[in-house]
Structures are given as C-alpha cells and as structure tokens.
Write an enzyme that holds these catalytic residues in place. Sequence first.
Site, PDB file in Angstrom:
ATOM      1  N   SER A 141       0.833  -1.203   0.000  1.00 51.53           N
ATOM      2  CA  SER A 141       0.000   0.000   0.000  1.00 51.53           C
ATOM      3  C   SER A 141       0.865   1.249   0.000  1.00 51.53           C
ATOM      4  O   SER A 141       1.844   1.314   0.740  1.00 51.53           O
ATOM      5  CB  SER A 141      -0.864   0.059   1.264  1.00 51.53           C
ATOM      6  OG  SER A 141      -1.664  -1.060   1.356  1.00 51.53           O
TER       7      SER A 141
ATOM      8  N   HIS B 248      -5.071  -1.424  -5.150  1.00 52.91           N
ATOM      9  CA  HIS B 248      -4.208  -2.527  -5.565  1.00 52.91           C
ATOM     10  C   HIS B 248      -4.473  -2.880  -7.032  1.00 52.91           C
ATOM     11  O   HIS B 248      -4.947  -3.963  -7.356  1.00 52.91           O
ATOM     12  CB  HIS B 248      -4.433  -3.768  -4.693  1.00 52.91           C
ATOM     13  CG  HIS B 248      -3.758  -3.694  -3.363  1.00 52.91           C
ATOM     14  ND1 HIS B 248      -2.527  -4.258  -3.099  1.00 52.91           N
ATOM     15  CD2 HIS B 248      -4.136  -3.120  -2.206  1.00 52.91           C
ATOM     16  CE1 HIS B 248      -2.189  -4.030  -1.843  1.00 52.91           C
ATOM     17  NE2 HIS B 248      -3.155  -3.334  -1.273  1.00 52.91           N
TER      18      HIS B 248
ATOM     19  N   HIS C 245      -4.558 -11.040  -1.765  1.00 50.10           N
ATOM     20  CA  HIS C 245      -4.509 -11.376  -0.345  1.00 50.10           C
ATOM     21  C   HIS C 245      -5.398 -12.585  -0.073  1.00 50.10           C
ATOM     22  O   HIS C 245      -6.402 -12.792  -0.758  1.00 50.10           O
ATOM     23  CB  HIS C 245      -5.021 -10.181   0.491  1.00 50.10           C
ATOM     24  CG  HIS C 245      -4.251  -8.921   0.296  1.00 50.10           C
ATOM     25  ND1 HIS C 245      -4.469  -8.090  -0.772  1.00 50.10           N
ATOM     26  CD2 HIS C 245      -3.251  -8.369   1.025  1.00 50.10           C
ATOM     27  CE1 HIS C 245      -3.634  -7.057  -0.691  1.00 50.10           C
ATOM     28  NE2 HIS C 245      -2.881  -7.207   0.393  1.00 50.10           N
TER      29      HIS C 245
ATOM     30  N   TYR D  69      -7.418 -12.909   2.305  1.00 49.49           N
ATOM     31  CA  TYR D  69      -8.770 -12.523   2.747  1.00 49.49           C
ATOM     32  C   TYR D  69      -9.719 -12.236   1.591  1.00 49.49           C
ATOM     33  O   TYR D  69     -10.928 -12.111   1.774  1.00 49.49           O
ATOM     34  CB  TYR D  69      -8.719 -11.314   3.698  1.00 49.49           C
ATOM     35  CG  TYR D  69      -8.140 -10.044   3.112  1.00 49.49           C
ATOM     36  CD1 TYR D  69      -8.829  -9.287   2.174  1.00 49.49           C
ATOM     37  CD2 TYR D  69      -6.882  -9.609   3.503  1.00 49.49           C
ATOM     38  CE1 TYR D  69      -8.299  -8.131   1.645  1.00 49.49           C
ATOM     39  CE2 TYR D  69      -6.336  -8.448   2.980  1.00 49.49           C
ATOM     40  CZ  TYR D  69      -7.049  -7.714   2.055  1.00 49.49           C
ATOM     41  OH  TYR D  69      -6.500  -6.583   1.523  1.00 49.49           O
ATOM     42  N   GLU D  70      -9.162 -12.135   0.370  1.00 47.57           N
ATOM     43  CA  GLU D  70     -10.044 -11.920  -0.776  1.00 47.57           C
ATOM     44  C   GLU D  70     -10.779 -13.200  -1.168  1.00 47.57           C
ATOM     45  O   GLU D  70     -11.681 -13.165  -2.008  1.00 47.57           O
ATOM     46  CB  GLU D  70      -9.242 -11.382  -1.956  1.00 47.57           C
ATOM     47  CG  GLU D  70      -8.737  -9.965  -1.710  1.00 47.57           C
ATOM     48  CD  GLU D  70      -7.836  -9.470  -2.817  1.00 47.57           C
ATOM     49  OE1 GLU D  70      -8.355  -9.156  -3.899  1.00 47.57           O
ATOM     50  OE2 GLU D  70      -6.607  -9.405  -2.608  1.00 47.57           O
TER      51      GLU D  70
ATOM     52  N   ALA E 213       2.252  -2.454   4.130  1.00 46.78           N
ATOM     53  CA  ALA E 213       1.879  -1.516   5.195  1.00 46.78           C
ATOM     54  C   ALA E 213       1.443  -2.369   6.373  1.00 46.78           C
ATOM     55  O   ALA E 213       0.865  -3.442   6.190  1.00 46.78           O
ATOM     56  CB  ALA E 213       0.738  -0.629   4.732  1.00 46.78           C
TER      57      ALA E 213
ATOM     58  N   MET F  98      -1.428  -8.192   6.767  1.00 44.66           N
ATOM     59  CA  MET F  98      -2.262  -9.246   6.160  1.00 44.66           C
ATOM     60  C   MET F  98      -1.623  -9.836   4.913  1.00 44.66           C
ATOM     61  O   MET F  98      -2.320 -10.327   4.015  1.00 44.66           O
ATOM     62  CB  MET F  98      -3.638  -8.662   5.827  1.00 44.66           C
ATOM     63  CG  MET F  98      -4.346  -8.017   7.014  1.00 44.66           C
ATOM     64  SD  MET F  98      -5.890  -7.237   6.546  1.00 44.66           S
ATOM     65  CE  MET F  98      -6.252  -6.254   8.010  1.00 44.66           C
ATOM     66  N   SER F  99      -0.308  -9.753   4.822  1.00 45.11           N
ATOM     67  CA  SER F  99       0.359 -10.250   3.612  1.00 45.11           C
ATOM     68  C   SER F  99       1.779 -10.678   3.951  1.00 45.11           C
ATOM     69  O   SER F  99       2.128 -10.833   5.121  1.00 45.11           O
ATOM     70  CB  SER F  99       0.403  -9.136   2.552  1.00 45.11           C
ATOM     71  OG  SER F  99       1.259  -8.089   2.994  1.00 45.11           O
TER      72      SER F  99
ATOM     73  N   ASN G  82       0.102   2.719  10.946  1.00 43.64           N
ATOM     74  CA  ASN G  82      -0.702   3.118  12.125  1.00 43.64           C
ATOM     75  C   ASN G  82      -0.193   2.334  13.321  1.00 43.64           C
ATOM     76  O   ASN G  82       0.472   1.314  13.162  1.00 43.64           O
ATOM     77  CB  ASN G  82      -2.175   2.775  11.881  1.00 43.64           C
ATOM     78  CG  ASN G  82      -2.352   1.303  11.531  1.00 43.64           C
ATOM     79  OD1 ASN G  82      -2.185   0.901  10.371  1.00 43.64           O
ATOM     80  ND2 ASN G  82      -2.658   0.500  12.525  1.00 43.64           N
TER      81      ASN G  82
ATOM     82  N   HIS H 253      -9.133   1.596   6.568  1.00 42.85           N
ATOM     83  CA  HIS H 253      -8.265   1.334   5.416  1.00 42.85           C
ATOM     84  C   HIS H 253      -7.774   2.656   4.813  1.00 42.85           C
ATOM     85  O   HIS H 253      -6.629   2.774   4.378  1.00 42.85           O
ATOM     86  CB  HIS H 253      -9.037   0.508   4.381  1.00 42.85           C
ATOM     87  CG  HIS H 253      -8.232   0.143   3.173  1.00 42.85           C
ATOM     88  ND1 HIS H 253      -7.120  -0.673   3.232  1.00 42.85           N
ATOM     89  CD2 HIS H 253      -8.353   0.501   1.868  1.00 42.85           C
ATOM     90  CE1 HIS H 253      -6.607  -0.814   2.016  1.00 42.85           C
ATOM     91  NE2 HIS H 253      -7.329  -0.104   1.166  1.00 42.85           N
TER      92      HIS H 253
HETATM   93  N1  HPA Z   1      -3.385  -4.487  11.195  1.00 43.74           N
HETATM   94  C1  HPA Z   1      -3.296  -5.328  10.155  1.00 43.74           C
HETATM   95  N2  HPA Z   1      -2.903  -4.959   8.952  1.00 43.74           N
HETATM   96  C2  HPA Z   1      -2.576  -3.671   8.782  1.00 43.74           C
HETATM   97  C3  HPA Z   1      -2.640  -2.731   9.822  1.00 43.74           C
HETATM   98  C4  HPA Z   1      -3.070  -3.166  11.101  1.00 43.74           C
HETATM   99  O1  HPA Z   1      -3.165  -2.398  12.082  1.00 43.74           O
HETATM  100  N3  HPA Z   1      -2.239  -1.547   9.308  1.00 43.74           N
HETATM  101  C5  HPA Z   1      -1.927  -1.759   8.016  1.00 43.74           C
HETATM  102  N4  HPA Z   1      -2.134  -3.051   7.675  1.00 43.74           N
END
Ligand code: HPA
Length: 273
Positions: free
Chosen positions: A31, A62, A84, A86-87, A114, A212-213, A236, A248
């Site tokens: 990201s 993406h 991903h 989760y998709e 990210a 998540m990757s 974050n 997101h």
């Molecule tokens: N958690 C999971 N995946 C993420 C986060 C998070 O806080 N920030 C960016 N991708």
Amino acid sequence: MNQVYEKVVKCYNSIKDRIPFQPKVALVLGSGLGNYADTMDVKGEISYSEIEDFPVSTVPGHEGKFIFGYVEKTPVVCMKGRVHFYEGYPVSDVVLPTRLMKMMGAEILFLTNASGGINPDFSAGCFMLIRDHISCFAPNPLIGSNIDELGCRFPDMSKVYDPELQTIIRSKAEEYKIPLKEGIYVQLTGPSFESPAEIRMLRTLGADAVGMSTVVEAIAANHMGMRICGISCVANLAAGMTDNPLTHDEVQDAANKAAPLFRELITKSISAF
Ligand code: HPA
C-alpha cells in the site's frame, strides 16, 4: 504434474514471449508504493487480467500488473498490486505470482507492505526492516503435495530474510539518513483489523508489526531458494494503542505520505544488491 505447479507453468507460458528481460529482483509493492514504477526506466507491462487463470486483486488501491523496468542498472519486475488471502483465493493462488516471478528468473524477492505497529517504540510512518516473521496465524502455502520442481518438502526457515541483503538495506538507510527500525512481522488473515486483546497477545509472542500479507509469499520464495528481504511501512499504531478506530483509508493515507522516503530506500537498496 502437480496441479498448483501446472497453473504456474500455464501462466508463465501465456506471457513468456512478452517478458522484456530476465529480472534479477522481484519487487512486491505494498500500500502506498503503487506509483514506485514512475521512478523506474520502464520496459514493459503485463496486466494480471491478461494472464490466463491469474488471480486478480479486488482491493481498492491494488491495481494489478507486472511492470518490468530498470532501477538504475538492475532489471526488476514489480508487482503493482498483490492478492490477499482474505479476498477468498486459495493460498496457492496468493503465492502464484511469487512463483511466477521466480520462473521469470528473479533471484531476489523484495517484499514491502503496510502494517500496524505493535512495538511501543514505533510510530505511524516509520519503516521496519523485517528480520523474521511469525507465520502460524496464516495458512502455510506449502500445504498439499510438495512441488518437487520448486523445492523440498520440509524447507529450513532459520534465515528466511537474507542477512547480506539486510546489511545492505541498513547501510543505505544510514547513508541516506532514513530512519529504519527492525523487527518481527506477523501475518494474520484479515480482513478485519485485530482486537486490542489480539495485539497484546501478538506483542507477548514477540511481534513488532502486524499485517495481512508478506509471510506466505516469503515462505513460498524460501521454498524455491530465493534470497528474500522485506520492509514494512508502519501505517498506524495497532488496535488499542491509540483511541482512534482503524480504517483502510487511514492506512493508505499514512502509506502515501511515507512513500517518497520509502521509494528512496528501496531504490538505493536495490541498486546495491
Ligand atoms: N493491522 C493489520 N494490517 C494492517 C494494519 C493493522 O493495524 N495496518 C496496516 N495493515
């Protein structure tokens, strides 16, 4: 032939005549880094949707294509957009692009993403060199009959992230005065962000950043004997570490803001590989 492998070979055969050169580095853009290719000397592009049977990402931000170009003198294939777990794709599809880039000839896999910062020393916008990972919350991409053409049944995982590549990245960060943290990345499946209790658990387990990757791709690449490195942009602080709810959009904004420095670190590192 193993069906999973057959699919990779089919994808490769459907594009092999359009690959402009043999890449040395395969770069996965997380990201915020989607525009990285603007800084490359681009020689060709192949949209994922043009590749027969290729998994196409559905996540906003993406856009999916392979971009071939030079980073200074190094031939690189970039993945603009990844898929991903989760998709809803099987994990074998999530790592298919990684396997395809190895088939194109790439020796090094450079993973970016990210993440949420778990380590209390981290702040939004900082970068973390991935020293190791925790994979046990994500499905292992090597489950199923082993693809003997790619690697062995029980791959060693003691040095997934290549120590020499880490040294290069560290030294380039220092040379160009780009602050760089280091730590352990944990992949969860998502798509929901973690709960504060989960973040406390992950911290106890030794994780510094969560996303998540990346880990499934690193496992598949390690199986094939690629040299791997990774940098996470901490977009974050993870759930429960601030009062703000996670979105997101916030993740993307933070990643976009950090992008110029991130681009510089990647370019300087790749040129030195
Ligand atoms: N958690 C999971 N995946 C993420 C986060 C998070 O806080 N920030 C960016 N991708």
